[in-house]
Enzyme design. Sequence first.
Site, mmCIF file in Angstrom:
data_model
loop_
_atom_site.group_PDB
_atom_site.id
_atom_site.type_symbol
_atom_site.label_atom_id
_atom_site.label_comp_id
_atom_site.label_asym_id
_atom_site.label_seq_id
_atom_site.Cartn_x
_atom_site.Cartn_y
_atom_site.Cartn_z
ATOM 1 N N HIS A 117 0.791 -1.128 0.030
ATOM 2 C CA HIS A 117 -0.183 0.027 0.005
ATOM 3 C C HIS A 117 0.998 1.183 -0.022
ATOM 4 O O HIS A 117 1.533 1.536 1.079
ATOM 5 C CB HIS A 117 -1.036 -0.059 1.219
ATOM 6 C CG HIS A 117 -1.854 1.080 1.420
ATOM 7 N ND1 HIS A 117 -2.984 1.122 1.621
ATOM 8 C CD2 HIS A 117 -1.785 2.655 0.975
ATOM 9 C CE1 HIS A 117 -3.869 2.270 1.633
ATOM 10 N NE2 HIS A 117 -2.926 3.172 1.177
ATOM 11 N N HIS A 166 -4.699 -0.587 5.965
ATOM 12 C CA HIS A 166 -4.261 0.230 7.043
ATOM 13 C C HIS A 166 -5.034 0.106 8.483
ATOM 14 O O HIS A 166 -5.713 0.839 8.767
ATOM 15 C CB HIS A 166 -4.100 1.765 6.853
ATOM 16 C CG HIS A 166 -4.968 2.124 5.979
ATOM 17 N ND1 HIS A 166 -6.452 2.183 6.122
ATOM 18 C CD2 HIS A 166 -5.136 3.006 4.669
ATOM 19 C CE1 HIS A 166 -7.019 2.763 5.304
ATOM 20 N NE2 HIS A 166 -6.208 3.465 4.398
ATOM 21 N N HIS A 189 1.538 5.584 -1.707
ATOM 22 C CA HIS A 189 1.110 6.617 -2.440
ATOM 23 C C HIS A 189 2.470 7.235 -2.928
ATOM 24 O O HIS A 189 3.356 7.568 -2.155
ATOM 25 C CB HIS A 189 0.458 7.624 -1.686
ATOM 26 C CG HIS A 189 -1.035 7.110 -1.187
ATOM 27 N ND1 HIS A 189 -2.060 7.407 -1.697
ATOM 28 C CD2 HIS A 189 -1.068 6.504 0.155
ATOM 29 C CE1 HIS A 189 -3.188 6.872 -0.802
ATOM 30 N NE2 HIS A 189 -2.408 6.283 0.097
ATOM 31 N N ASP A 248 1.451 2.667 3.757
ATOM 32 C CA ASP A 248 0.530 3.921 3.306
ATOM 33 C C ASP A 248 1.384 5.272 3.455
ATOM 34 O O ASP A 248 0.871 6.293 3.785
ATOM 35 C CB ASP A 248 -0.790 3.935 4.347
ATOM 36 C CG ASP A 248 -1.815 4.807 3.760
ATOM 37 O OD1 ASP A 248 -1.792 5.287 2.792
ATOM 38 O OD2 ASP A 248 -2.548 5.133 4.770
ATOM 39 N N LYS A 264 -8.966 -0.241 -5.979
ATOM 40 C CA LYS A 264 -9.066 0.525 -4.550
ATOM 41 C C LYS A 264 -10.724 0.872 -4.376
ATOM 42 O O LYS A 264 -11.101 1.938 -5.377
ATOM 43 C CB LYS A 264 -8.022 1.404 -4.657
ATOM 44 C CG LYS A 264 -8.113 2.246 -3.221
ATOM 45 C CD LYS A 264 -7.543 1.444 -2.056
ATOM 46 C CE LYS A 264 -7.745 2.247 -0.692
ATOM 47 N NZ LYS A 264 -6.633 2.634 -0.085
ATOM 48 N N HIS A 313 -10.277 1.074 1.736
ATOM 49 C CA HIS A 313 -10.102 2.086 2.800
ATOM 50 C C HIS A 313 -11.333 1.926 3.694
ATOM 51 O O HIS A 313 -12.515 2.461 3.147
ATOM 52 C CB HIS A 313 -10.056 3.496 2.476
ATOM 53 C CG HIS A 313 -9.930 4.622 3.284
ATOM 54 N ND1 HIS A 313 -8.589 5.051 3.591
ATOM 55 C CD2 HIS A 313 -10.668 4.958 4.346
ATOM 56 C CE1 HIS A 313 -8.676 6.115 4.447
ATOM 57 N NE2 HIS A 313 -9.997 5.910 5.114
HETATM 58 O O1 DOR Z 1 -3.535 9.497 5.729
HETATM 59 C C1 DOR Z 1 -3.829 9.224 4.463
HETATM 60 N N1 DOR Z 1 -3.319 9.644 3.396
HETATM 61 N N2 DOR Z 1 -4.559 8.225 4.358
HETATM 62 C C2 DOR Z 1 -5.581 7.887 3.275
HETATM 63 O O2 DOR Z 1 -6.305 7.141 3.254
HETATM 64 C C3 DOR Z 1 -5.076 8.650 1.884
HETATM 65 C C4 DOR Z 1 -3.560 9.329 2.181
HETATM 66 C C5 DOR Z 1 -3.261 10.316 1.009
HETATM 67 O O3 DOR Z 1 -3.423 9.907 0.114
HETATM 68 O O4 DOR Z 1 -2.774 11.131 1.367
HETATM 69 ZN ZN ZN Z 2 -3.598 5.211 1.422
#
Ligand code: DOR
Ligand code: ZN
Length: 349
Positions: free
Chosen positions: A13, A174, A15, A247, A99, A136
Amino acid sequence: MDTLTLTRPDDWHLHLRDGPVLEHVVPWSAERFGRAIVMPNLIPPVVTTEQARAYRDRILAATPADSGFQPLMTLYLTDNTTPAEIERAAACGWVHAVKLYPAGATTNSDSGVTDIARCADALDAMAEQGLGLCIHGEVTRPETDIFDREKLFLHERLAPLLERHPRLRVVLEHLTTADAVDFVRQGPERLGATITPQHLLLNRNALLAGGIRPHHYCLPILKRERDREALVEAAVSGHPRFFLGTDSAPHARGAKESACGCAGVFSAPLAIELYAEVFDEAGALARLEEFAALHGADFYGLPRNPDTITLERAPRSVPDQLPYATETIIPMRAGGTVAWRLKSANPAP
Ligand code: DOR
Ligand code: ZN
């Protein structure tokens, strides 16, 4: 045990964002991990296989050539995702999951799902094609207390979804509560779960006690100490359906240190090191490899990585901040130290 060699881990997971920040973000993950499930919550979101292909190309262009890092792409589920799009995604070979963001749950979730029932055909197609669903897991009613949103999602949304789609593979992302740990343990074999370093290392005091710390703000929000303890217990237990997913969610410093700061903890530059701390503290270093490198690959039906990384118990200082295109970014533990370091690695950015 002062050094630890393990099968190269994967991040289930992650970003990475898009555009000029990619070259400041991707190398940290590529240095540590063999593969990562890349989240699709860009603006606009990655809703088609074609968009996922183009995004993957941009990530690969920012990936150090010798790292071998593979981005595993995801599609962003909407009320309008068609079974035909799911079939294209399953056939392409580079999309590995879809997702589900409940609309309004978190960063860039405005195009998310308003009612899971509207996605029934897409979810049936996913089950048919063997494409997994990453979730999520929070309810989004504004009146629901933010600390209860995950717990309520489990029985209100996730249990019915698992029942209605009995062949669908699901990853609850998460985990933040003891309730979620119990739910996954009692759930079917086709239900897996990821756990982040911040939810293993911090409770809500780290966010709120003695001053607000925006760099510890993430969603789902940090919970109580007893929840953190349940997460550590699950991670180190050897249970095959709990696995690593950072995450790591980069936001520029200004977007975090704001009257309405963004959610996300940027852990990529020290992610596997933080997990090593958790497992070391729990007296379970020998279990780190299963959690970080074996369970996730097995759950996703992918081969385990053929190479290894070596970690060393030796403190390393974490920089106060790092470059982030024209801005800066604050990593987790900024200005502090981390007890483990990566000994053999691909070149850092
Ligand atoms: O803290 C987070 N940041 N939780 C999420 O679900 C998305 C993520 C983000 O993309 O910044
Ligand atoms: Zn995330």
